[in-house]
Design a protein around this motif. Sequence first.
Motif, PDB file in Angstrom:
ATOM      1  N   ASP A  61       0.856  -1.190   0.000  1.00 34.16           N
ATOM      2  CA  ASP A  61       0.000   0.000   0.000  1.00 34.16           C
ATOM      3  C   ASP A  61       0.888   1.236   0.000  1.00 34.16           C
ATOM      4  N   SER A  62       0.847   1.975  -1.098  1.00 34.56           N
ATOM      5  CA  SER A  62       1.667   3.188  -1.198  1.00 34.56           C
ATOM      6  C   SER A  62       0.813   4.455  -1.285  1.00 34.56           C
ATOM      7  N   THR A  63      -0.479   4.355  -1.038  1.00 35.57           N
ATOM      8  CA  THR A  63      -1.364   5.515  -1.201  1.00 35.57           C
ATOM      9  C   THR A  63      -2.137   5.893   0.074  1.00 35.57           C
ATOM     10  N   SER A  64      -2.515   4.924   0.884  1.00 31.40           N
ATOM     11  CA  SER A  64      -3.316   5.271   2.062  1.00 31.40           C
ATOM     12  C   SER A  64      -2.433   5.909   3.136  1.00 31.40           C
ATOM     13  N   ARG A  65      -3.091   6.494   4.136  1.00 34.08           N
ATOM     14  CA  ARG A  65      -2.376   7.301   5.122  1.00 34.08           C
ATOM     15  C   ARG A  65      -2.128   6.549   6.422  1.00 34.08           C
ATOM     16  N   VAL A  66      -1.031   6.945   7.068  1.00 34.24           N
ATOM     17  CA  VAL A  66      -0.831   6.602   8.479  1.00 34.24           C
ATOM     18  C   VAL A  66      -1.504   7.706   9.273  1.00 34.24           C
ATOM     19  N   LEU A  67      -2.462   7.354  10.119  1.00 33.03           N
ATOM     20  CA  LEU A  67      -3.191   8.365  10.887  1.00 33.03           C
ATOM     21  C   LEU A  67      -2.292   8.970  11.971  1.00 33.03           C
ATOM     22  N   PRO A  68      -2.658  10.150  12.506  1.00 26.24           N
ATOM     23  CA  PRO A  68      -1.820  10.788  13.536  1.00 26.24           C
ATOM     24  C   PRO A  68      -1.527   9.847  14.704  1.00 26.24           C
ATOM     25  N   VAL A  69      -0.284   9.872  15.140  1.00 26.38           N
ATOM     26  CA  VAL A  69       0.133   9.031  16.259  1.00 26.38           C
ATOM     27  C   VAL A  69      -0.531   9.534  17.542  1.00 26.38           C
ATOM     28  N   ASN A  70      -1.119   8.611  18.303  1.00 28.71           N
ATOM     29  CA  ASN A  70      -1.760   8.970  19.572  1.00 28.71           C
ATOM     30  C   ASN A  70      -0.832   8.635  20.734  1.00 28.71           C
ATOM     31  N   LYS A  71      -0.659   9.609  21.636  1.00 27.84           N
ATOM     32  CA  LYS A  71       0.084   9.347  22.865  1.00 27.84           C
ATOM     33  C   LYS A  71      -0.941   8.968  23.920  1.00 27.84           C
ATOM     34  N   ILE A  72      -1.037   7.697  24.262  1.00 28.23           N
ATOM     35  CA  ILE A  72      -2.106   7.221  25.133  1.00 28.23           C
ATOM     36  C   ILE A  72      -1.671   7.131  26.599  1.00 28.23           C
ATOM     37  N   ALA A  73      -0.387   7.307  26.880  1.00 33.00           N
ATOM     38  CA  ALA A  73       0.121   7.324  28.252  1.00 33.00           C
ATOM     39  C   ALA A  73       1.469   8.039  28.223  1.00 33.00           C
ATOM     40  N   ALA A  74       2.096   8.154  29.405  1.00 34.29           N
ATOM     41  CA  ALA A  74       3.336   8.918  29.496  1.00 34.29           C
ATOM     42  C   ALA A  74       4.406   8.398  28.546  1.00 34.29           C
ATOM     43  N   ASN A  75       4.531   7.093  28.416  1.00 35.62           N
ATOM     44  CA  ASN A  75       5.559   6.503  27.554  1.00 35.62           C
ATOM     45  C   ASN A  75       4.957   5.483  26.601  1.00 35.62           C
ATOM     46  N   GLU A  76       3.700   5.696  26.214  1.00 30.57           N
ATOM     47  CA  GLU A  76       3.015   4.721  25.371  1.00 30.57           C
ATOM     48  C   GLU A  76       2.326   5.423  24.199  1.00 30.57           C
ATOM     49  N   TYR A  77       2.496   4.851  23.004  1.00 29.80           N
ATOM     50  CA  TYR A  77       1.984   5.458  21.776  1.00 29.80           C
ATOM     51  C   TYR A  77       1.193   4.429  20.975  1.00 29.80           C
ATOM     52  N   GLN A  78       0.315   4.963  20.121  1.00 33.34           N
ATOM     53  CA  GLN A  78      -0.521   4.092  19.289  1.00 33.34           C
ATOM     54  C   GLN A  78      -0.443   4.565  17.841  1.00 33.34           C
ATOM     55  N   ILE A  79      -0.134   3.629  16.941  1.00 29.99           N
ATOM     56  CA  ILE A  79      -0.080   3.911  15.506  1.00 29.99           C
ATOM     57  C   ILE A  79      -1.315   3.268  14.862  1.00 29.99           C
ATOM     58  N   THR A  80      -2.080   4.064  14.122  1.00 27.13           N
ATOM     59  CA  THR A  80      -3.279   3.547  13.450  1.00 27.13           C
ATOM     60  C   THR A  80      -3.201   3.875  11.958  1.00 27.13           C
ATOM     61  N   PHE A  81      -4.040   3.188  11.180  1.00 23.41           N
ATOM     62  CA  PHE A  81      -3.950   3.287   9.730  1.00 23.41           C
ATOM     63  C   PHE A  81      -5.324   3.588   9.131  1.00 23.41           C
ATOM     64  N   GLU A  82      -5.289   4.163   7.940  1.00 20.68           N
ATOM     65  CA  GLU A  82      -6.530   4.498   7.249  1.00 20.68           C
ATOM     66  C   GLU A  82      -7.191   3.243   6.680  1.00 20.68           C
ATOM     67  N   ASN A  83      -6.397   2.310   6.151  1.00 23.25           N
ATOM     68  CA  ASN A  83      -6.927   1.099   5.527  1.00 23.25           C
ATOM     69  C   ASN A  83      -6.371  -0.149   6.203  1.00 23.25           C
ATOM     70  N   GLU A  84      -6.936  -1.274   5.833  1.00 19.90           N
ATOM     71  CA  GLU A  84      -6.433  -2.554   6.328  1.00 19.90           C
ATOM     72  C   GLU A  84      -5.055  -2.852   5.741  1.00 19.90           C
ATOM     73  N   LEU A  85      -4.312  -3.717   6.415  1.00 13.80           N
ATOM     74  CA  LEU A  85      -2.984  -4.086   5.923  1.00 13.80           C
ATOM     75  C   LEU A  85      -2.655  -5.494   6.405  1.00 13.80           C
ATOM     76  N   THR A  86      -1.590  -6.024   5.861  1.00 14.66           N
ATOM     77  CA  THR A  86      -1.030  -7.276   6.340  1.00 14.66           C
ATOM     78  C   THR A  86       0.428  -7.030   6.671  1.00 14.66           C
ATOM     79  N   PHE A  87       1.040  -7.880   7.489  1.00 18.36           N
ATOM     80  CA  PHE A  87       2.436  -7.652   7.858  1.00 18.36           C
ATOM     81  C   PHE A  87       3.095  -8.979   8.206  1.00 18.36           C
ATOM     82  N   ARG A  88       4.408  -8.990   8.082  1.00 18.04           N
ATOM     83  CA  ARG A  88       5.209 -10.137   8.488  1.00 18.04           C
ATOM     84  C   ARG A  88       5.885  -9.764   9.812  1.00 18.04           C
ATOM     85  N   PRO A  89       5.748 -10.572  10.828  1.00 23.55           N
ATOM     86  CA  PRO A  89       6.331 -10.247  12.135  1.00 23.55           C
ATOM     87  C   PRO A  89       7.825  -9.952  12.084  1.00 23.55           C
TER      88      PRO A  89
END
Length: 308
Positions: A61-89
């Motif tokens: 996927d080279s067109t959809s967006r990475v949504l703004p990074v959320n800081k959910i705690a003092a040292n914890e962050y969340q990365i979310t995406f506009e579309n579905e994806l697959t990944f290799r661990p």
Amino acid sequence: MRDSRNLLYGKGRYLFGSILLLMASAICVAFSMSGSDDFDIARREVLLRRIGHELLLQSGDSTSRVLPVNKIAANEYQITFENELTFRPDSLVNTTRRLLAKDPLAGDYVVNVLNCGSSSVAYGYAVSNNKKDDIVACIGRKQPRGCYMIEIKFKPTGITTAKNGYLLGGLSFLALVGFISFRSFRPRTALPGDQPAGMLTLGSVLFDVQDRKLLINGKPTDLTRTETRVLLIFALSPNEVIERSRLQKEIWEDEGVIVGRSLDMFISKLRKKLELDPGINIIVVRGKGYKLEIGATKDFSPSGDYLA
């Protein structure tokens, strides 16, 4: 005695000012340290977005967006995406390790990939500065396409924790010292028992503040605590007008109740105890307050009150 009180107060103001300057310097250092941390944190968030970007590219996927990074705690962050994806661990592990190596505040961290709908953990691992402590499993299994969120929790660095602890502790200590100094050196009327006041000379009268006595021609006259407090205010500012409101505030404020006629009553009692010395008089300054005149001649009004 008055000069010594002024000197003590001046030294107190100098000490208090020095403490305030020290506190201000510490706060400036705190802001500069905080500014440096803010820059590193902002840089970290850019690196996290880069992780999301590379995962999308690896998913084709080279067109959809990475949504703004959320800081959910003092040292914890969340990365979310506009579309579905697959990944290799294995690719995710290598990508996070490579990019977060550029983060000076990132040491040990834990990564969890969550399913969007249920928030269940689809995959997770832990990375440490000491690779022997890494916890990485199932790296050969490609994950199915779906909606994922990536949460990364960083272990607080010892330097940052200690720095913040010393800073907060130091500022708290300085604030306490400043408060104590302010309470100790702020201008106030001396009270019996608060200081070794000794003997004050008022004309031919000796005023023993500590023992609450007047010595007139060798004859002692006892004073009450309140009479002593009132006379001491006058004695420290002889021949100066003392406002009625100041006397009421300094004498009766601690009791929480100010009775208007109480002051007149104590002034009258003091006049009677001082009348053996014709050179001392407490006069009324109309519209202003009272004044202790030393070296004055007492005159009486037809009602028996003293006149200015």
